[in-house]
Design an enzyme around this catalytic site. Sequence first.
Site, mmCIF file in Angstrom:
data_model
loop_
_atom_site.group_PDB
_atom_site.id
_atom_site.type_symbol
_atom_site.label_atom_id
_atom_site.label_comp_id
_atom_site.label_asym_id
_atom_site.label_seq_id
_atom_site.Cartn_x
_atom_site.Cartn_y
_atom_site.Cartn_z
ATOM 1 C CG ASP A 11 -12.612 41.087 62.897
ATOM 2 O OD1 ASP A 11 -12.492 40.707 61.726
ATOM 3 O OD2 ASP A 11 -13.396 40.517 63.771
ATOM 4 C CD GLU A 71 -9.239 38.812 60.700
ATOM 5 O OE1 GLU A 71 -9.501 37.563 60.392
ATOM 6 O OE2 GLU A 71 -9.510 39.313 61.715
ATOM 7 C CG ASP A 144 -16.682 40.199 65.995
ATOM 8 O OD1 ASP A 144 -16.596 39.836 64.994
ATOM 9 O OD2 ASP A 144 -17.371 39.793 66.907
#
Length: 195
Positions: A11, A71, A144
Amino acid sequence: MNDSQIILGIDPGTLVMGYGLIAINKSKITLVEMGVLQLSKHKDHAERLHLIFKKMESLIKIHQPAEVAIEAPFFGKNVQSMLKLGRAQGVAIAAAMAGGLHAVEYAPRKIKQSITGRGNATKEQVWKMLTHTLDFTEDVRFMDATDALAVALCHHYQNRIPELKKDTQPPKAKKNKNAYRDWAAFIAMNPERIK
């Protein structure tokens, strides 16, 4: 984990980068590691990008993942934030490539849908489903880390079913734009698509 395949999920972020690793052994999925790289104390943006690259190098060297999933940034109103996030993502992809790996991107909505069945699920709902699926009870300080774990699991889900790997795009347009005037014409020109 001799026969396990490791997937690294990322992420990306310029203040906090989340990472999560899962091991796949046949049908069993286990949590290997998850955490965050804190970047907020470093004021220089270039230094943050360098730290992202170094962390990625370290994770790849230690865990030797077979695949990397990242992501994709969502589109926001703040152009500067989007630019910085895009750089962080680019550095993570470059680090994966430097480690001999191809990085696959997934949109946030796709990740949430893969994990919870709902593309508009909250971070808490994703975290709850991950604790159930991966059987862990750790309370995570930074979402996260669980977001990165969700990226890795999403990648596994997208690649475990052979049908999902097939090209699902419609056939290329024929020279004659009116080739499909009705279902009979479509079936006649595409017999392999009928089951």
